[in-house]
Scaffold this motif. Structure first.
Motif, short mmCIF file in Angstrom:
data_model
loop_
_atom_site.label_atom_id
_atom_site.label_comp_id
_atom_site.label_asym_id
_atom_site.label_seq_id
_atom_site.Cartn_x
_atom_site.Cartn_y
_atom_site.Cartn_z
N LEU A 1 -4.48 -42.18 6.05
CA LEU A 1 -4.41 -42.24 4.60
C LEU A 1 -3.89 -41.06 3.90
N ARG A 2 -3.45 -40.15 4.65
CA ARG A 2 -2.98 -38.81 3.72
C ARG A 2 -1.52 -38.76 3.18
N THR B 1 4.24 -35.10 -2.90
CA THR B 1 4.25 -35.76 -1.59
C THR B 1 4.21 -34.50 -0.63
N HIS C 1 3.08 -47.19 7.57
CA HIS C 1 2.62 -47.30 6.23
C HIS C 1 2.31 -45.95 5.82
N ALA C 2 2.63 -45.78 4.24
CA ALA C 2 1.99 -44.53 3.66
C ALA C 2 1.71 -45.20 2.17
N ARG C 3 0.67 -44.29 1.73
CA ARG C 3 0.48 -44.49 0.24
C ARG C 3 1.67 -44.39 -0.80
N THR C 4 1.80 -45.00 -1.87
CA THR C 4 2.69 -44.85 -2.84
C THR C 4 1.96 -44.53 -4.24
N LYS C 5 2.25 -43.78 -4.79
CA LYS C 5 1.52 -43.20 -6.09
C LYS C 5 2.62 -43.43 -7.10
N GLN D 1 1.91 -39.31 1.39
CA GLN D 1 1.99 -40.21 0.33
C GLN D 1 3.30 -39.73 -0.22
#
Length: 323
Positions: free
Chosen positions: A231-232, A296, A272-276, A234
């Motif tokens: 989950l890191r 990032t 998959h990766a988080r998007t801020k 981003q």
């Protein structure tokens, strides 16, 4: 072989009575925040301790006295720590020789965190400001190593003037935060000299000795473990109202600019990766992209974490953080 130097600005070898009383040395090197040390001395009443313990009334261990510690590996001296005393703790005991004096200190960056200032730096980029601030602490042997950020943002006096509100250390770290940079003071390579580094995390250079596990007599690790956090990673996307062009422009990151330490970086191979969402305002397009890229890059730094215990005698060297 352990060497202890103490003194106000230019430390000298510690007197024999301090070395004889020294019971334990603990040094903590950290890649986040200041590093520190702790010295524990045994106290006893002798001919020189009639009024009070000599270690207490002497000038060698008072707050803000500089302390340099060195160790020898294979006849090669290495600087273990360079800092200043910030705390004394006395623990008297009824048993003869049971009293203890614990001296705690931190690295020399603590000297940059004592005075809050209100200062202007007109028409100066972050790199120039960092060099100027570090140079004002030359009496502690600080040699600046300042890496320019990937995007140059020269503040025009007709638009804005960089203003410092806080200590020098706080301002250096505040500027570094904009680019996911770091600032720290590293002891060495010779006694009395320190490197003041402002730039991205170091991921290149001469490698340290290998950490060996499961290799029989060649092993130098007592334990080792690794953790991967999916989950890191981003990325950042959004829009910015460019204050110069007065128009709305897209902002998006696609990769990390950090030098990869592995053949398959997480941001490249993970599906998959988080998007801020990017929500900063009052910036031009260059500043907006710098802030987004910093988010990032910072997220990639802790994807994989390792922890373990090293046998320093078998390793035959000091394992340095940030190396």
């Amino acid at each position: 072989l352990f060497t202890l130097l103490v003194g106000p600005t230019v430390p000298l070898p510690a007197p024999p009575y301090l070395l004889e009383a020294l019971e334990r040395v603990e040094v903590r090197h950290s890649d986040q925040g200041r590093s520190g040390f702790q010295l524990i001395f045994k106290l006893g009443r002798g001919q020189m301790d009639i009024v009070d313990y000599q270690a207490l009334i002497g000038p060698q261990l008072r707050p803000f006295i500089r302390v340099i510690m060195m160790v020898n590996f294979n006849a090669m001296p290495q600087v273990l720590f360079d800092g200043v005393v910030i705390n004394q703790q006395l623990s008297p005991s009824e048993e003869p020789g049971g009293s203890r004096l614990t001296v705690t200190g931190e690295d020399l960056s603590v000297m940059m965190d004592l005075e809050e200032k209100s200062a202007e730096h007109p028409a100066q980029m972050e790199t120039i400001i960092a060099l100027k601030i570090i140079a004002s602490y030359a009496q502690y042997g600080l040699i600046p190593t300042v890496i320019p950020p990937p995007s140059l943002d020269i503040p025009l006096p007709i638009e804005r003037t960089p203003v410092q509100q806080g200590t020098d250390l706080q301002y250096l770290k505040q500027m570094a935060e904009r680019y996911a940079y770091t600032f720290y003071v590293d002891a060495g390579p010779v006694p009395g000299v320190n490197t003041a580094y402002w730039g991205p995390p170091v991921r290149a250079g001469v490698p340290q000795r290998a950490l060996n596990s499961g290799m029989g007599s060649e092993s130098n690790l007592t334990s080792i473990s690794f953790n991967y956090d999916g989950l890191r990673p981003q990325f950042v996307q959004g829009t910015v109202q460019d204050r110069t062009l007065n128009s709305q422009l897209p902002v998006r990151t696609f990769a990390s600019t950090r030098l990869p330490l592995v053949s398959q970086p997480a941001w490249l191979t993970q599906p998959h990766a988080r998007t801020k969402a990017f929500r900063d305002s009052g910036l031009n397009t260059m500043q907006a992209f710098s802030r987004a890229q910093a988010e990032t890059d910072r997220a990639q730094d802790n994807v994989v974490r390792g922890s373990g215990e090293l046998d320093a005698l078998r390793y035959e060297a000091i394992l340095k953080p940030r190396g």
